[in-house]
Each structure stands twice: as structure tokens, then as C-alpha cells.
Design an enzyme around this catalytic site. Sequence first.
Site, PDB file in Angstrom:
ATOM      1  N   GLN A   1       0.820  -1.209   0.000  1.00  0.00           N
ATOM      2  CA  GLN A   1       0.000   0.000   0.000  1.00  0.00           C
ATOM      3  C   GLN A   1       0.855   1.260   0.000  1.00  0.00           C
ATOM      4  OE1 GLN A   1      -3.249   0.548  -0.291  1.00  0.00           O
ATOM      5  NE2 GLN A   1      -3.822  -1.612  -0.398  1.00  0.00           N
TER       6      GLN A   1
ATOM      7  N   SER B   1      15.926  -0.558   6.607  1.00  0.00           N
ATOM      8  CA  SER B   1      14.821  -1.128   5.838  1.00  0.00           C
ATOM      9  C   SER B   1      15.259  -1.488   4.421  1.00  0.00           C
ATOM     10  CB  SER B   1      13.658  -0.133   5.774  1.00  0.00           C
ATOM     11  OG  SER B   1      12.670  -0.587   4.866  1.00  0.00           O
TER      12      SER B   1
ATOM     13  N   SER C   1      13.348  -1.542   2.004  1.00  0.00           N
ATOM     14  CA  SER C   1      12.545  -0.750   1.070  1.00  0.00           C
ATOM     15  C   SER C   1      13.175   0.600   0.747  1.00  0.00           C
ATOM     16  CB  SER C   1      11.143  -0.524   1.654  1.00  0.00           C
ATOM     17  OG  SER C   1      10.469  -1.745   1.831  1.00  0.00           O
TER      18      SER C   1
ATOM     19  N   SER D   1       3.335  -3.949  14.160  1.00  0.00           N
ATOM     20  CA  SER D   1       4.468  -3.044  14.402  1.00  0.00           C
ATOM     21  C   SER D   1       4.025  -1.624  14.721  1.00  0.00           C
ATOM     22  CB  SER D   1       5.378  -3.002  13.168  1.00  0.00           C
ATOM     23  OG  SER D   1       5.832  -4.281  12.815  1.00  0.00           O
ATOM     24  N   GLN D   2       2.764  -1.314  14.474  1.00  0.00           N
ATOM     25  CA  GLN D   2       2.325   0.076  14.513  1.00  0.00           C
ATOM     26  C   GLN D   2       2.409   0.707  15.893  1.00  0.00           C
ATOM     27  OE1 GLN D   2      -1.473   0.674  12.643  1.00  0.00           O
ATOM     28  NE2 GLN D   2      -0.762  -0.018  10.633  1.00  0.00           N
TER      29      GLN D   2
ATOM     30  N   HIS E   1      -6.037   0.711   8.152  1.00  0.00           N
ATOM     31  CA  HIS E   1      -6.830  -0.309   8.840  1.00  0.00           C
ATOM     32  C   HIS E   1      -7.004   0.156  10.275  1.00  0.00           C
ATOM     33  CE1 HIS E   1      -8.450  -4.070  10.156  1.00  0.00           C
ATOM     34  NE2 HIS E   1      -7.345  -4.525  10.717  1.00  0.00           N
TER      35      HIS E   1
ATOM     36  N   GLY F   1      -2.119  -2.919  -3.134  1.00  0.00           N
ATOM     37  CA  GLY F   1      -1.414  -1.728  -3.588  1.00  0.00           C
ATOM     38  C   GLY F   1      -1.130  -1.699  -5.068  1.00  0.00           C
TER      39      GLY F   1
END
Length: 337
Positions: A29, A52, A54, A86-87, A109, A135
Site C-alpha cells: 500500500q 529497511s 525498502s 508493528s504500529q 486499517h 497496492g
Amino acid sequence: MAIDVFYDDDADLSIIQGRKVAIIGYGSQGHAHAQNLRESGVEVAIGLREGSKSREKAEEAGFKVLNNAEASEWADVIMLLAPDTSQAQIYENDIAPNLKDGDALFFGHGLNIHFGMIKPEDNITIGMVAPKGPGHLVRRQYVDGKGVPCLIAVEQDPKGNGRDLALSYAAAIGGGRAGVIPTTFEAETVTDLFGEQAVLCGGTEELIKTGFEVLVEAGYEPEMAYFECLHELKLIVDLIFEGGIKNMNYSVSDTAEFGGYISGPRVIDADTKERMKGILSDIQDGTFTKRLVANVEGGNKELEELRASYNDHEIEKTGEKLRDLMSWVKNPLNETA
């Protein structure tokens, strides 16, 4: 009860264009939100944890990449798209210390807000923008001039502009082209978890495995059981996806349709419905979430044990052999990210 549906004409794109948006996470996403927002004229930065994998992808896409704390300090709209589990830690360590009066914290979410794992101060707008598609689809539809329907919700609105901001954000990622549907954090969270557990993941998985076991235990070859109980499921799901259950029944043979009508209720009966209600109750009262949190705090031990036991089922070994015969079937487990 009819639902409201909003479109691009109902949204003021300049609202989100006047804000600085940090996307925390650059996964399925995250990459779609970030690229669509940028192409809608929004200033975007990516927040990622140190180390990371990413980071390189985000930088190659031309984004400013910061750590989560820096991104939260820089932005006045923060979209938290890291994994649910993880949030809370990301919020506590990186986001909360950098929130300013008037900032907005958005989610894809509602779990962490609805069940109280994340509790921002009263002066922070809490909203949700949740595209109803993965995504890559959100991105592809946007590039094609289309969009994926989005849910929006506002849990806390100290400035009174939360819905307008969420609608503007949804339009900027393409949702207004397809339709934006208002909901609540509670409704999105509970229905999403229930669908996953009772139908889409848990229910479907157990139905497939049990059907496979019944045929194999009756003396039929595992390969035949695999074809009939798992492989052909995609054909049926595609028909339902395209036109509903009625379309599926119209498209299959009369034999299959008739057999489904008389035997389906023998598999899914009133007792099954009562057990599904029990699953819903466990979600609503937080029982499931407590177990999820305990699993995370225990180092994912329960999840890993469950995963190992399920992955060892005979249907998995049978499927591995049969998929080698199917050149048209992709096996994502063998692909590298």
C-alpha cells in the site's frame, strides 16, 4: 440501509495538496499511496526504519526518505502503513514524540485505534483511508485514469475538518474516481477481521483441507483431491468476483448447481453459523486482539508453531508436485522480492 458514496466532484483536492504527507512504510500500500499522492500534486516523504530493505526502492522512485521520527516531525499528515503488529511500537517511539497540534494521523486499517493500542492526544485528527484492493491494483488503476473504491473514517476530529481531509486524501490516490464510502473505525476493523477469520482465510482454508482429507481418507488419490478441492477453487471464485454468487451458479453446469444447492447447507449449517457468531464476538470484545498482542509480545511463537503445523499438511506437498506441471501457475514463494 443505503450508504453514501462520494466521488471526485465531492472532494477538494487542494486540502491534501496544502499538507505535507509522510507515508510510514513502503510496502504494497505504501508505494501506491506515495506515488499516487505525488502525481496528484501532494508533497510526500517516506518514513522507514533504519536498515529497511525498502529504502533503495523508495529512493529509486525519487522520494525523500527519512527515518520514521524525522518523517513524523516533517509532516502534518502521517499515514501509518506499517504492519498492524508493528504500529504501536512505531507510534510510541517515533510518531508520538513528534506530533504537533493540528497534525493528522491516518491509517489504512482501524485495528490499533479501535482496540486502543494507539491513543493519540485529543488535539490530533485520527482518520482512515482504506482502498479495497492491493497496492499494485491501486497504483495500476490510478495510472490508467481509474481508481479503487476506498473506505474513509474519522475517529477524532478536533478541528472539524477530518472528513474533508480524508476525502481529499482518498481522491488524491484515485479513490474518488471509483467511489469513496464513509464508515467507522469499529465497522471496518470488525468486519475486516471477521471476513479474514471466518471466510476468506480461516474458513476457506479449513474447508479446502477438510474436503481434501475426506477424499484421501476414502481412498482417492491426493492429486485428484487437490484438483477438485483446491485447484478449481480459483475458477469458482473468479466467477463470484465478477458477478456474484448468482453469476457463478449461472455459469457452472446444472449438475454442479443442483449439487451445490442440496449439499452446501449440509456443510455450512445452523451450528456453523453459531460458531461464526462466536468468532464475531471474540473479535468485538477484544479477545482475538489480546491473543494477537500476546503472540507478538511472545516473539511470534504461537504464530510460528501454527504456521509450521499448517504448512506440513499433505495438501501442500501434493500441490508442490502438481504445480510443477503447470507452466502458467506462478509460485510467489519461489520468487525473490
